[in-house]
Design an enzyme around this catalytic site. Sequence first.
Site, mmCIF file in Angstrom:
data_model
loop_
_atom_site.group_PDB
_atom_site.id
_atom_site.type_symbol
_atom_site.label_atom_id
_atom_site.label_comp_id
_atom_site.label_asym_id
_atom_site.label_seq_id
_atom_site.Cartn_x
_atom_site.Cartn_y
_atom_site.Cartn_z
ATOM 1 N N TYR A 55 0.694 -1.220 -0.100
ATOM 2 C CA TYR A 55 0.006 -0.097 -0.033
ATOM 3 C C TYR A 55 0.923 1.290 -0.111
ATOM 4 O O TYR A 55 1.895 1.420 0.699
ATOM 5 C CB TYR A 55 -0.871 0.175 1.215
ATOM 6 C CG TYR A 55 -1.689 -1.230 1.475
ATOM 7 C CD1 TYR A 55 -2.269 -2.009 0.251
ATOM 8 C CD2 TYR A 55 -2.104 -1.319 2.670
ATOM 9 C CE1 TYR A 55 -2.986 -3.052 0.559
ATOM 10 C CE2 TYR A 55 -3.189 -2.707 2.905
ATOM 11 C CZ TYR A 55 -3.531 -3.309 1.899
ATOM 12 O OH TYR A 55 -4.466 -4.379 1.920
ATOM 13 N N PRO A 206 -15.721 -4.656 4.714
ATOM 14 C CA PRO A 206 -16.929 -5.087 4.981
ATOM 15 C C PRO A 206 -18.329 -4.166 4.615
ATOM 16 O O PRO A 206 -19.384 -4.522 4.894
ATOM 17 C CB PRO A 206 -16.891 -4.930 6.526
ATOM 18 C CG PRO A 206 -15.723 -4.090 6.778
ATOM 19 C CD PRO A 206 -14.907 -4.038 5.681
ATOM 20 N N PHE A 211 -20.153 0.859 -1.214
ATOM 21 C CA PHE A 211 -21.569 0.609 -1.618
ATOM 22 C C PHE A 211 -22.616 0.535 -0.572
ATOM 23 O O PHE A 211 -23.720 1.042 -0.576
ATOM 24 C CB PHE A 211 -21.626 -0.461 -2.651
ATOM 25 C CG PHE A 211 -22.966 -0.993 -3.116
ATOM 26 C CD1 PHE A 211 -23.529 -0.286 -4.257
ATOM 27 C CD2 PHE A 211 -23.654 -1.908 -2.861
ATOM 28 C CE1 PHE A 211 -24.793 -0.376 -4.681
ATOM 29 C CE2 PHE A 211 -24.804 -2.236 -3.119
ATOM 30 C CZ PHE A 211 -25.613 -1.678 -4.233
#
Length: 313
Positions: A55, A206, A211
């Site tokens: 990352y 999660p 969304f």
Amino acid sequence: MTVPLGRDGLTVSRQGLGCMGMGHSYGRADDRESVATIRRAVELGVTLLDTADLYGSSTGDPGSNETLVGQAIHHIRDQVVLATKVGFVYADGERRLCGRPEYVRAACDASLRRLGTDRIDLYHLHRVDPAVPVEDSVGALAELVAAGKVLHIGLSMVDADQLRAAHAVHPVSAVQSEYSLWRRDIEHSVLPAARALGVGLVPYSPLGRGFLAGAVAAGDDVGRFRSTLPRFGPAALAANAHIADTVRDVAEELGATAAQVALAWVHSRGADVVPIPGTRHRRHLTANVGALDLTLSPAQLDRLDRLHRTVTE
């Protein structure tokens, strides 16, 4: 609140913080706000912090997310459970898997330097390298445990057979997999295998990459990272809108946020399930922590449980 993760002595906060988004994956981040979010998480009792050597931070460079996390916790290192990952390498400008034992050992030393610490509390194999037996990669992780550089071993995105093979080499504390109201594939074999072995589950995404929290809808600019995922195509977003609508409806019944409902559902799956919702903003962090105090009724759980049967890819 803390819970055991696995059977070899690792204890973590009931909910963690995913730090991947404090970089370029979801658009440019503000490092100062990211650091403030990490420190506020610890103040609120969210002490499981998840990063990876893959990352980036606002600079976009691989590894810089570890540097950011290390800077945020340097004065409170003993208050956190620090999780990071190994398994990818950049060569000729491309990312590829690498689980060779010598690479795992060298990557661990590099992560320790970037994190500014002498040990990694939970070290995940980020992905299994198909060119290297998982037993060999985990054997290298076991050597790192013996050396005191790593305290506990985790695996990310493995299948049930890989988990069992790895666990036979060294106890695995946690499996990290995508798991949410609309992504429940692991319930078929990975989760049962983990529970049979006494391995905890650490769900990433999660909130369905935003969304389920209502952050993304049909017609929105979903961003570079989400645009690579089939479920964020315009047709799929439109077809799945009813899922986000149902989560929002349950949230309105409870006077909660959609994110809190989605997280409360994940928590309802068991005390051995410790989600790591990602955020880089303190206001979202505070709201997410509120999920720990939210109770879903049997009827609400039933409505939410049925949603995954209607997902359109």
